[in-house]
Design an enzyme around this catalytic site. Structure first.
Site, PDB file in Angstrom:
ATOM      1  N   HIS A 121       0.830  -1.206   0.000  1.00  0.00           N
ATOM      2  CA  HIS A 121       0.000   0.000   0.000  1.00  0.00           C
ATOM      3  C   HIS A 121       0.871   1.265   0.000  1.00  0.00           C
ATOM      4  CE1 HIS A 121      -3.462  -2.546   0.754  1.00  0.00           C
ATOM      5  NE2 HIS A 121      -2.843  -3.087   1.794  1.00  0.00           N
ATOM      6  N   HIS A 444      22.933  26.598  10.649  1.00  0.00           N
ATOM      7  CA  HIS A 444      22.068  26.612   9.469  1.00  0.00           C
ATOM      8  C   HIS A 444      22.159  27.949   8.723  1.00  0.00           C
ATOM      9  CE1 HIS A 444      20.209  22.961  11.130  1.00  0.00           C
ATOM     10  NE2 HIS A 444      19.629  22.816   9.948  1.00  0.00           N
TER      11      HIS A 444
END
Length: 533
Positions: A121, A444
């Site tokens: 699935h 970051h």
């Protein structure tokens, strides 16, 4: 009527014969015959009941099976820890069980997506996304042929972004050579002096300062100077920045894990200190983890077809990213830059950037955290493939930050959060968490500054302030699906905000040149004042 089979004396009922009355206590009565509609309704009710019973049995079995698997995994981890720490050189090494404060335990396990794709699935849903991608590409090609009579691949952006690869290769080779030999040599010299000298604190402080100065010069100043001097394109300088950060984190992890062992294990007179083999450190530099161990669980063989498939997926993801930028991002912000910067322009640009921003986020996750790390893990036969968890099921930002990137999260937790608690004697939990958020946000932002070539602290604002506030305010006790929807909406809006602001600033840097070299002009976004005329 009834017919008789003389061969076996079995009587068969003739459906055309009239049915006889059956005797009862009150006389004769005909058998009760239900109408066809009632029989169909009874059959539907029975099937519905059977489906409910089936669902209940499956749910109960799944819960019991999940409990048994969790128990088995826990017992296997404890058994692995006991055997891994069993005595091998006689009574000198005492066996001990693994404790949480001992650090991360590595075990053989697949990546979560690989496990999910084994379910038909989930694999079908994955195929739906692939089919949608192909249809998207086919539709674009068709439009190009109809409008212009030719195919526009538009891969110039790709070649521009990854330009000057020779400079990138030379810079990486120098950083790698230092990371391999510098900390290892410094640890060897410090270990000999530490146990032979009476000034242990002075030796440790001096060695730490000297190593720190060299690290700053080679792994901080040198990459930045190469990026600025050679004016590297975005993807090339982003790669150098990421490798620079990775080498810093790897070398720190090696020193952090090895120094306590050298201090505790005093060598015999005239023998060198016991330090890990250079080969184990070399393996660690390429292994897809930031937590150092002398050995890791290994797979018995390399699946070369798996490596080839992952490399194809990485190239397809890069091509898809280029496609999104060229077709969905650049045209929008080229038109937006013809308007003055106001609230209406900002809101429209954010909503235009939500879809491509979310697609780029998912592509980055799949290409790097799944395909790229699994490729290196397969090459090195590295068996622990848990590079991420089910972050898509998170109902809070706390859970999302813990499960999005397990590789970086482990480093921040064991060498940041836990060490801060240890130094503060476990008194400042909130301060330790905020410190980790601040470190992550600054790193970051530095990587994005190297990527774009300008400073625009959007990541610090959204990550260190908004994200940290949500993380401290939210709790993992919220299990409702509504909170998962809220999280996804927040991620989509955040990605749209990032793409919008960085793209607007990118074009502002092109159209509006600086008038001076003051500090405030360097850090002030030009998109706030640029009229793009």
């Amino acid at each position: 009527m009834a017919t008789t089979d003389t061969s076996n004396n079995v009587r068969h009922r003739d459906p055309s014969a009239p049915q006889k009355d059956h005797p009862t206590e009150n006389g004769l009565s005909r058998p009760e015959v239900k109408p066809a509609k009632l029989q169909v309704d009874d059959l539907r009710l029975r099937r519905k009941h059977e489906e409910q019973v089936k669902a209940g049995v499956l749910e109960e079995a799944q819960d019991q099976l999940s409990g048994l698997l969790d128990k088995a995994i826990t017992e296997s981890v404890e058994s692995f820890s006991q055997h891994a720490n069993s005595p091998v050189d006689g009574p000198k090494n005492a066996a001990r069980t693994h404790k949480p404060e001992d650090g991360k335990v590595f075990m053989a396990r697949q990546s979560l997506l690989d496990e999910l794709f084994e379910i038909s699935h989930i694999r079908s849903i994955y195929h739906v996304f692939i089919a949608a991608l192909f249809l998207f590409i086919i539709s674009t090609i068709t439009v190009d042929f109809i409008d212009q009579g030719r195919l526009r691949l538009e891969i110039d952006l790709f070649f521009y972004a990854f330009g000057k690869l020779s400079v990138v290769a030379c810079s990486w080779l120098l950083m790698f050579s230092y990371t391999l030999l510098g900390p290892y040599f410094a640890l060897s010299v410090w270990g000999e002096l530490y146990h032979s000298s009476g000034w242990k604190m002075l030796v440790s402080v001096t060695a730490g300062l000297l190593l720190g100065v060299v690290e700053v010069a080679v792994l901080l100043a040198f990459p930045i100077s190469m990026i600025l001097h050679h004016q590297l394109p975005p993807a090339s300088r982003f790669f150098i920045a990421l490798e620079q950060i990775r080498f810093l984190m790897k070398s720190y992890a090696f020193i952090r894990e090895t120094v306590p062992s050298v201090i505790q294990n005093k060598p015999n007179e005239g023998s060198p200190p016991k330090i890990p083999a250079l080969s184990s450190y070399l393996y660690f530099l390429f292994a897809p983890t930031l937590i150092y161990r002398e050995s890791y669980p290994r797979n018995p063989y390399i699946r070369w077809n798996h490596i080839g498939l992952n490399l194809m997926k990485i190239m397809a993801s890069i091509f898809y990213l280029n496609f999104i930028l060229v077709r969905l991002v650049i045209p929008v912000f080229t038109n937006e830059n013809s308007r003055p910067f106001d609230t209406k322009t900002l809101v429209l640009a954010i909503f235009h950037a939500m879809l491509p921003g979310m697609l780029m986020m998912l592509l980055g996750f799949y290409a790097f955290l799944h395909c790229w790390l699994n490729t290196f893990a397969e090459l090195l036969r590295f068996a622990d493939r848990m590079f991420y968890k089910d972050w898509w099921n998170s109902t809070s930002f706390t859970s999302y930050y813990r499960t999005w990137n397990i590789v970086v999260h482990d480093w921040l937790y064991y060498y940041g959060y836990r060490d801060i608690l240890m130094l503060s004697k476990r008194r400042f939990h909130s301060a330790a968490k905020m410190s980790v958020f601040a470190i992550s946000a600054v790193v970051h932002e530095y990587a994005l500054t190297m990527l774009f070539g300008f400073f625009y602290p959007v990541m610090i604002f959204t990550f260190a302030f908004i994200g940290a506030s949500f993380s401290l305010a939210s709790t993992d006790k919220r299990k409702s699906h509504v909170w998962n929807i809220v999280l996804w909406m927040s991620l989509m809006f955040g990605q749209g905000l990032h793409v919008c602001l960085y793209c607007m600033e990118w074009y502002a840097q092109i159209h509006c040149s600086r008038t001076g070299t003051s500090f405030w002009e360097l850090v002030t976004p030009r998109s706030w004042f640029c009229d793009f005329k």
